[in-house]
Design an enzyme around this catalytic site. Structure first.
Site, PDB file in Angstrom:
ATOM      1  N   SER A  17       0.833  -1.211   0.000  1.00  0.00           N
ATOM      2  CA  SER A  17       0.000   0.000   0.000  1.00  0.00           C
ATOM      3  C   SER A  17       0.864   1.256   0.000  1.00  0.00           C
ATOM      4  CB  SER A  17      -0.948   0.010   1.205  1.00  0.00           C
ATOM      5  OG  SER A  17      -0.257   0.169   2.423  1.00  0.00           O
ATOM      6  N   ASP A  18       2.019   1.220   0.650  1.00  0.00           N
ATOM      7  CA  ASP A  18       2.919   2.368   0.632  1.00  0.00           C
ATOM      8  C   ASP A  18       3.358   2.697  -0.793  1.00  0.00           C
ATOM      9  OD1 ASP A  18       2.797   2.664   3.351  1.00  0.00           O
ATOM     10  OD2 ASP A  18       4.772   1.837   3.767  1.00  0.00           O
ATOM     11  N   PHE A  19       3.824   1.676  -1.496  1.00  0.00           N
ATOM     12  CA  PHE A  19       4.330   1.915  -2.841  1.00  0.00           C
ATOM     13  C   PHE A  19       3.206   2.170  -3.838  1.00  0.00           C
ATOM     14  CE2 PHE A  19       7.992  -0.672  -1.122  1.00  0.00           C
ATOM     15  CZ  PHE A  19       8.852   0.423  -1.024  1.00  0.00           C
TER      16      PHE A  19
END
Length: 393
Positions: free
Chosen positions: A160-162
């Site tokens: 989800s961060d990337f």
């Protein structure tokens, strides 16, 4: 890339993974990235030097105390010459600093201002703290059935961060394209949980039946031909046989040595789905009976979609990725050591100059950038003495 993109200036107020990944991509595309950091410690990932060096190549570092009125003034001055601002603070932080979208818009109406957060700037969850696993869980990403035997689990990397950083970069590029004709800036609100929910939503018709979540036995994407199997020598491989032609290839290649797979029912896709638990354990036993190199040869020769389960070292030493420029190295200017880098994940006919500059030291470009704004050296040194700014000599 185009001269237009090379002139785009981005003020990067992000930290950790999602925002720095976004601005790394924009920097790879030729934009001028100015990383704004606090004067004490800077980006928290500076403690993880190798990770910081990957995420922050091709950036300049300016260290400012944005809580100080003078630091705020300096940022507003920088904003007047900027095209894009990316921030990754909790909702409301930038407004409290007097540096929210409306504040910047007042001095630069053409600004593209992107806020990247876990749950977004609105909604009942907006003030919740969180990190990657929380966003994955909330959006249903780790709750979807994925394998026949194993309970669903978290991805090894920070998906989800990337993904949030990638969506922010895409949205910024779209807004910049629109700006050329509309001459109007934009505010962009990217929530990592929203991005994950949109990915989950693509399979919603298959995940819900009669108003309830389907089981892994019902979910048609959980099937023996799309799973991981262990070999006799404790290695793992993956199959990706979604099309019936690949199933036929597998059955034909195995039927002489493993007659149980040649039974007519396994040639029928409807029966394979109905009896997928039985078929899974049949394949599990077959793959456990031979070492990895046997399967590597058989699956490749018979044109069956498969891949080894590689660890990070396998990936970094993989000739395929190296030939395509996805894996590279840069020299750490402080230690002189070669460090792995991950290239821009798309190839252009005009090659990107991805490895132009190594990641900056904290405040390395403060004097240069403020000098370009017209500040004299004695004024800059006065700011440094008051800890409003930081410079590296």
């Amino acid at each position: 890339m185009s001269e237009y993109q090379k002139k785009i200036r981005v003020l990067d107020l992000t930290r950790l993974l999602p925002g720095p990944y976004c601005t790394m991509l924009l920097g790879d595309l030729g934009m001028d990235i100015i990383k704004i950091e606090d004067t004490e410690h800077g980006d928290a990932t500076r403690k993880s030097v190798s990770l910081f060096n990957i995420l922050n190549r091709n950036k300049k570092s300016v260290a400012l105390d944005l809580k100080h009125p003078k630091g705020r003034e300096l940022f507003l001055t920088l904003s007047q010459e900027a095209d894009v601002i990316v921030e990754g603070f909790r909702p409301g932080v930038m407004n409290r600093l007097g540096l929210g979208y409306e504040d910047i818009k007042a001095v630069n109406p053409r600004i593209i201002y992107c806020s990247l957060s876990g749950f977004g700037q609105t909604g009942p969850y907006k003030d919740r703290p969180g990190h990657d696993l929380n966003y994955l869980a909330m959006a249903g990403m780790v709750g979807i059935p994925s394998q026949m035997e194993f309970p669903t689990g978290r991805p090894a990397t920070r998906v989800s961060d990337f993904a949030g950083g990638l969506m922010a970069a895409l949205s910024i590029l779209s807004a910049l394209h629109d700006l050329q004709s509309s001459k109007v800036g934009r505010y962009i609100d990217v929530a990592m949980t929203d991005v994950m929910a949109s990915w989950v939503g693509m399979f919603l018709p298959y995940l819900v039946k009669d108003g309830a979540a389907v089981s892994k036995e019902e979910f048609h994407l959980v099937m023996p031909g799309n799973d991981m199997y262990e070999t006799k020598d404790k290695q793992w491989l993956t199959l990706g046989m979604n099309e019936d032609k690949f199933w036929r290839n597998l059955i034909e290649s195995l039927q002489e040595e493993f007659p149980s797979i040649s039974i007519d029912q396994w040639k029928n896709p409807i029966i394979r789905m109905k009896k997928k638990v039985e078929l899974h354990f049949l394949l599990k036993g077959i793959f456990l009976s031979k070492p990895f190199h046997y399967w590597e040869n058989l699956l490749t020769v018979n044109n069956i979609p498969w891949a080894p389960v590689q660890n990070a070292i396998d990936v970094f030493n993989n000739g395929h990725f190296r030939e395509r420029g996805i894996i590279g190295e840069m020299v750490n200017p402080e230690t002189g050591d070669l460090e792995y880098q991950v290239g821009f994940p798309a190839l252009f006919s005009t090659k990107l100059d991805v490895y132009r500059n190594t990641a900056p030291q904290l405040g390395q470009h403060t004097e240069e950038i403020l000098g370009n704004l017209g500040y004299q050296k004695n004024s800059i040194h006065d700011l440094v003495a008051k800890n409003i700014a930081k410079i590296i000599r």
